[in-house]
Design a protein around this motif. Sequence first.
Motif, short mmCIF file in Angstrom:
data_model
loop_
_atom_site.label_atom_id
_atom_site.label_comp_id
_atom_site.label_asym_id
_atom_site.label_seq_id
_atom_site.Cartn_x
_atom_site.Cartn_y
_atom_site.Cartn_z
N PHE A 134 21.70 38.46 -27.29
CA PHE A 134 22.33 39.00 -26.09
C PHE A 134 23.77 39.37 -26.39
CE2 PHE A 134 18.81 36.92 -23.96
CZ PHE A 134 18.62 37.64 -22.79
N VAL A 135 24.24 40.49 -25.82
CA VAL A 135 25.62 40.92 -26.01
C VAL A 135 26.26 41.17 -24.64
CG1 VAL A 135 25.21 41.94 -28.27
CG2 VAL A 135 24.93 43.34 -26.22
N PRO A 136 27.57 40.84 -24.48
CA PRO A 136 28.22 41.04 -23.18
C PRO A 136 28.41 42.52 -22.85
CG PRO A 136 29.72 40.04 -24.79
CD PRO A 136 28.42 40.21 -25.47
N VAL A 137 28.15 42.87 -21.58
CA VAL A 137 28.31 44.26 -21.15
C VAL A 137 29.21 44.38 -19.92
CG1 VAL A 137 26.17 45.12 -22.18
CG2 VAL A 137 26.13 44.14 -19.86
N SER A 138 29.37 43.30 -19.16
CA SER A 138 30.29 43.30 -18.03
C SER A 138 30.55 41.86 -17.63
CB SER A 138 29.72 44.10 -16.84
OG SER A 138 28.68 43.40 -16.19
N PHE A 164 16.29 36.06 -14.02
CA PHE A 164 16.72 35.35 -12.83
C PHE A 164 17.13 33.94 -13.23
CE2 PHE A 164 15.78 37.26 -8.46
CZ PHE A 164 16.18 38.51 -8.87
N GLY A 165 16.47 32.94 -12.70
CA GLY A 165 16.88 31.58 -13.02
C GLY A 165 16.53 31.16 -14.44
N THR A 166 17.41 30.38 -15.05
CA THR A 166 17.13 29.65 -16.28
C THR A 166 17.77 28.28 -16.15
OG1 THR A 166 17.15 31.66 -17.64
CG2 THR A 166 17.33 29.56 -18.79
N LEU A 167 17.02 27.24 -16.37
CA LEU A 167 17.57 25.90 -16.19
C LEU A 167 16.83 24.90 -17.06
CD1 LEU A 167 19.56 24.19 -14.27
CD2 LEU A 167 17.44 23.46 -13.18
N VAL A 168 17.59 23.94 -17.57
CA VAL A 168 17.03 22.75 -18.18
C VAL A 168 17.56 21.56 -17.36
CG1 VAL A 168 16.88 21.30 -20.23
CG2 VAL A 168 16.98 23.80 -20.47
N SER A 169 16.66 20.75 -16.85
CA SER A 169 17.08 19.59 -16.06
C SER A 169 18.01 18.70 -16.89
CB SER A 169 15.86 18.77 -15.62
OG SER A 169 15.04 19.54 -14.77
N ARG A 170 19.02 18.16 -16.22
CA ARG A 170 20.04 17.40 -16.93
C ARG A 170 19.47 16.30 -17.79
NH1 ARG A 170 24.58 16.59 -12.12
NH2 ARG A 170 25.37 18.74 -12.13
N GLU A 171 18.46 15.61 -17.29
CA GLU A 171 17.91 14.47 -18.01
C GLU A 171 17.19 14.86 -19.30
OE1 GLU A 171 17.95 13.76 -13.57
OE2 GLU A 171 17.28 15.34 -14.94
N SER A 195 25.24 39.74 -19.75
CA SER A 195 24.81 40.08 -21.10
C SER A 195 23.48 40.83 -21.06
CB SER A 195 24.65 38.82 -21.96
OG SER A 195 25.81 38.04 -21.95
N GLU A 196 23.24 41.62 -22.10
CA GLU A 196 21.97 42.34 -22.22
C GLU A 196 21.31 42.03 -23.56
OE1 GLU A 196 22.55 46.32 -19.41
OE2 GLU A 196 22.51 46.54 -21.60
N PHE A 197 19.98 42.01 -23.52
CA PHE A 197 19.16 41.83 -24.73
C PHE A 197 18.32 43.07 -24.92
CE2 PHE A 197 15.16 40.63 -26.77
CZ PHE A 197 15.61 39.93 -27.89
N SER A 246 18.82 41.96 -18.57
CA SER A 246 20.18 41.71 -18.12
C SER A 246 20.25 40.32 -17.51
CB SER A 246 20.59 42.76 -17.08
OG SER A 246 21.86 42.47 -16.52
N THR A 247 21.33 39.58 -17.82
CA THR A 247 21.46 38.22 -17.29
C THR A 247 22.92 37.88 -17.05
OG1 THR A 247 20.87 35.90 -17.65
CG2 THR A 247 21.60 37.12 -19.57
N PHE A 248 23.17 36.94 -16.14
CA PHE A 248 24.51 36.43 -15.85
C PHE A 248 24.56 34.94 -16.15
CE2 PHE A 248 24.68 40.31 -13.43
CZ PHE A 248 26.02 40.68 -13.41
N ASN A 249 25.65 34.51 -16.79
CA ASN A 249 25.88 33.09 -17.06
C ASN A 249 27.35 32.76 -16.87
OD1 ASN A 249 23.67 34.02 -19.32
ND2 ASN A 249 23.19 32.01 -18.47
#
Length: 359
Positions: free
Chosen positions: A346-350, A291-298, A174-176, A327-330
Motif C-alpha cells: 500500500f502507498v499513501p495517496v491522500s 472497510f473495517g479491519t481489526l484484530v481484537s486486543r487480546e 493508502s492504495e494497493f 483504497s483504505t484509511f488508517n
Amino acid sequence: MTTIAMTITPLTAPRSLDDADAADFLAYGELNRLVCDEAVGLPDLAPDAAQMLPAWHDSTDALQTGFVARSGDRILGMVTVSFAQEAEAHAAEIDLLVPAEHWGHGVEDALLSRAEDEARAQGRRVLQIWSLHRPEEAERMLVPRTGWGRVPAIPLSDLLEERGFTLEQVERNSEFDLRQDPEPLRRALADAQSFAGADYRLVGWMLPTPPELRDGFAAVLARLSTDAPSGEMDFVAEAWDADRVIRREAQFTGAGQTMSVAAVQHVPTGELVAYNELLIGADRGGVTHQFGTLVSREHRGHRLGMIVKCANLIRWREQMPSSPVVSTFNAEENRPMLSINEAIGFVPVSYAGAWQKRI
C-alpha cells in the motif's frame, strides 16, 4: 468577500432514484464526488447516490439529515449530518460539500451553521467533521492533538479553526495496486499463518454473512468502535447483534454492492477475533474500498492482521479481476496496521483530518 443570496432547504431522500423528486439526491452524489476530486483528485473516495440512499431509508442505527443551499435553481453546496442512535451517543458527524467555485461567498459558513443548529436540535453536544488533504508540504502544516502525522492547511481547515474546531487526528489514505504480482501476498500469508499457529483458523465469505457466523461477526464488528485508535474523538461504543449485521448488509447489497470478508477464528473458543472487509460498488471495474479491519486486543501479536489482509486481497483478485486498486484509511498512530500495509505494497495517496468541537 461577496456574499451570495441563498436559501437553505432540507435534503430529502426519494424512495427511488427514478422518482420525480430524486434530483437533489442525485446531485448530492455528484457533488460528493466533485468535492473529493477537487480536494485530492480522488473522486472515487466518495460513494454515489445509489450507495448512500439505503442508509437514508433506515434510521435504526444512524439517522441521516441534510440541507441544500441554492441561489435560484442553482445548487451552491450541501451539508449532511449523521446521528448514531445508541442511547449514549452525543456526537453529530458533519459532511460539508461546497465546490471551489462557490467557496468564499458565505455558503460554507451558512451550511455549517445550519448543521450546528440541527445538532443542537437533536440534543448533541459534540460536532465532528473530516477534511481531505493532498500528500504535499505547504507553508502551513497542521499537527493533530495525537502528535501523529500532519496535513497542509486548506480553506476547509481554516474555516474549522475559525469556528472553534480542533484537529484531533490524521488518517492516511493508502492504495494497493491489485494488478501487481500476487506471489508476495501468498508468501506473506503463509508466513503469518505459520507464525500464528493451529489456534487460529482462517475463514471467509461473500455477503451475506452465513447465519451461523452472524453473532460472532457482530461481536468483532462492535470492537472497531472501541479498539481502533481514535485519539480524543468522541465515538460511542456501538451496539451490535445479528440483526444489525443483517441491516448493514442489506444497505450494501441493496445498492448493488458486494463485500468479501476474511476473518480469523480462535479455535479454542470459536470466537472471531480478526476481520478485514473489501467492498465494491455496482461497477465491478471501479475502486475497491477496504472497510473495517481489526484484530481484537487480546489476540494481537500473532500476525492476524497480516492474515486477514493478505487472504482477502488474494481472493479479491479472483472475485473482482477488473478492479484496479484498493483504497483504505488508517490512523497515523496505528503503526501496527500501517506497517502491514507498507509491507504488502500500500502507498499513501491522500490524508484526512478528523476535527471536533464541543457545543
